[in-house]
Design an enzyme around this catalytic site. Sequence first.
Site, PDB file in Angstrom:
ATOM      1  N   THR A   1      12.078   6.683 -17.990  1.00  0.00           N
ATOM      2  CA  THR A   1      10.814   5.948 -18.007  1.00  0.00           C
ATOM      3  C   THR A   1      10.994   4.504 -18.463  1.00  0.00           C
ATOM      4  O   THR A   1      10.056   3.710 -18.368  1.00  0.00           O
ATOM      5  CB  THR A   1       9.796   6.607 -18.947  1.00  0.00           C
ATOM      6  OG1 THR A   1      10.283   6.538 -20.297  1.00  0.00           O
ATOM      7  CG2 THR A   1       9.543   8.060 -18.560  1.00  0.00           C
TER       8      THR A   1
ATOM      9  N   ALA B   1      11.232   3.407 -21.499  1.00  0.00           N
ATOM     10  CA  ALA B   1      10.629   3.118 -22.802  1.00  0.00           C
ATOM     11  C   ALA B   1      11.731   2.841 -23.817  1.00  0.00           C
ATOM     12  O   ALA B   1      12.673   3.620 -23.955  1.00  0.00           O
ATOM     13  CB  ALA B   1       9.776   4.288 -23.259  1.00  0.00           C
TER      14      ALA B   1
ATOM     15  N   HIS C   1      15.603  14.219 -24.086  1.00  0.00           N
ATOM     16  CA  HIS C   1      16.232  13.352 -25.087  1.00  0.00           C
ATOM     17  C   HIS C   1      16.947  14.232 -26.117  1.00  0.00           C
ATOM     18  O   HIS C   1      16.382  14.571 -27.147  1.00  0.00           O
ATOM     19  CB  HIS C   1      15.185  12.484 -25.780  1.00  0.00           C
ATOM     20  CG  HIS C   1      14.460  11.564 -24.851  1.00  0.00           C
ATOM     21  ND1 HIS C   1      13.200  11.072 -25.115  1.00  0.00           N
ATOM     22  CD2 HIS C   1      14.814  11.041 -23.656  1.00  0.00           C
ATOM     23  CE1 HIS C   1      12.809  10.293 -24.126  1.00  0.00           C
ATOM     24  NE2 HIS C   1      13.780  10.248 -23.230  1.00  0.00           N
TER      25      HIS C   1
ATOM     26  N   ASN D   1      23.247   9.645 -26.448  1.00  0.00           N
ATOM     27  CA  ASN D   1      22.246  10.113 -27.406  1.00  0.00           C
ATOM     28  C   ASN D   1      22.797  11.134 -28.388  1.00  0.00           C
ATOM     29  O   ASN D   1      22.268  11.291 -29.494  1.00  0.00           O
ATOM     30  CB  ASN D   1      21.065  10.727 -26.668  1.00  0.00           C
ATOM     31  CG  ASN D   1      20.324   9.736 -25.800  1.00  0.00           C
ATOM     32  OD1 ASN D   1      20.462   8.532 -25.965  1.00  0.00           O
ATOM     33  ND2 ASN D   1      19.545  10.238 -24.850  1.00  0.00           N
TER      34      ASN D   1
ATOM     35  N   THR E   1      17.223   5.853 -25.964  1.00  0.00           N
ATOM     36  CA  THR E   1      18.181   5.063 -25.186  1.00  0.00           C
ATOM     37  C   THR E   1      18.538   3.745 -25.853  1.00  0.00           C
ATOM     38  O   THR E   1      19.718   3.357 -25.892  1.00  0.00           O
ATOM     39  CB  THR E   1      17.650   4.816 -23.769  1.00  0.00           C
ATOM     40  OG1 THR E   1      17.380   6.081 -23.147  1.00  0.00           O
ATOM     41  CG2 THR E   1      18.650   4.046 -22.940  1.00  0.00           C
TER      42      THR E   1
END
Length: 527
Positions: free
Chosen positions: A123, A125, A434, A468, A480
């Site tokens: 995305t 973000a 994530h 991550n 990220t």
Amino acid sequence: MTTHPSVLIIGSGPTGATYARLLLEQVPGVSVLMVDAGPVVTSPPGMNVKNLPSAEEQTTARLASQGRAGADGVSGIPAGVVVEGTITARQGTHLIGRAAEGSPGMPAAAVATCVGGQGAHWTCATPRPRGGERIPFIDEAEWEEHVTAAEELLHVTKAAFGDSPQAAAILDRVGETFAPDGIEVGPLPVAADPRPDGTLRWGGPDVVLAPVFDDPRFSLRADTLCVRLVRDGDRVVGAVLRDLLSGAEEQVGADAVVVAADAIRSPRLLWASGVRPPALGRYLTEHPLIFGVVALRDGVLPPPEEAATPADPIRGVVSVRYDEERHPYHAQIMYSPVCPVPLPEDSPYRDNPAGYVGMGWGVRKWPRPEDRLLFDDERPDEDGLPSVRIAYELTEREHAELDRARVQQARAAAALGEFVPGTPVLMPSGSSLHYMGTVRMGPADDGTSVCDPWSRVWGVPGLVLAGNGLIPTANACNPTLTSVALAVRGAGALAAELGAAFGAEGAEAAEGGEGAEPGADKAAEIN
């Protein structure tokens, strides 16, 4: 022995791309080979799929990223199995791992297999970690340098959709709701470049790699799986690579290997290679996510000036920011004229003229060694690598945090409209994509971490990790930016080591040998 340093990078996502670019920029004469098990699905390679001009092209790229199903299905999940709590993996990804015996596991755990990895589908973000999300053993001034460099590499903008009247109206209404509590509401930082027409070109690994794509010292091999790291004593000196199109395997030597596969497949590769520190695969976290869709009330937002673009309907993004005491969650509110979830034909909220906002409230998961990946050597996956089992569950602590987050989410929703039936919901574990902690870094080699503060695996020279999985803290924010900042830090340390090991004389000798792949003179066919 080569007269210039060579580096093999396994994985082509944002962190692998960061290592490639910074090493090429900082180490004279270095050669870098990057490999990825997936195909190239965009041009340039690693571009965010959202930038493709049509929904059909996006769908094609996402389908190509969903892995190769073998006899046992993708990543050891039997074909035809419906995992309770999910319908399917998000388009562009494929499920990975099954629940360990006696554990709910992560039924929605999924990964993308393509050049760019999840960075071709994310995305974008990029909120900064705050408070307890910050890694405590990295100096604050150093961290500020790393995270700022990461924002520059990813092309982070803090004014996405800056001209959007809908985003401005959301900021005002939600901001008024939370202002009495001192909770900050603002634009959501995203990795994107604004276009003249007001839309965004979303960031991906291609943005990081752009300056080095044409560098003759850089090579990228798609459809190439790393099946094993090769060691000489404790030191990693290369890897065995398999061409997935031909099936041929070769051993490639390197002076350093950076494993940036992802938080599930990186620890699996270490395990398969006999690199098995006590913390490997443990301390698995993600951020549990409460997702809701709000049908906006008439008059709450100004109507969009033009029809939504099917390929990219998002028109505004807003963040309710993390506050350690008052709002220990990262929340994202995205406006779209098109509902982000399918609605029944008879739903009164279908084709809502005022539009919709999707609301995601991410909370923390506190790291525990019991939450972990387990690797099954006896039942390999379709690539012959150990299949993955996942032991993971939310504790009372996380459930209490989720209850508090629901209250805050409901306040924001009430300021804009009302939830469509069936939302908000706690998404199945793994839905965030994530995954953190499985190769976590730490300040000391005490059995609770896999690598040091510079991403080097304890006791295994020549092996550096990225992604991550390194993050050791309880995080609610999208990881990220943090991971790329850690890659900036790790790449700087590796560049210094390579420079010291080879020196100016070796670097000058390499000037005439640019373009060779790392360890090309050490490659040997394996029958």
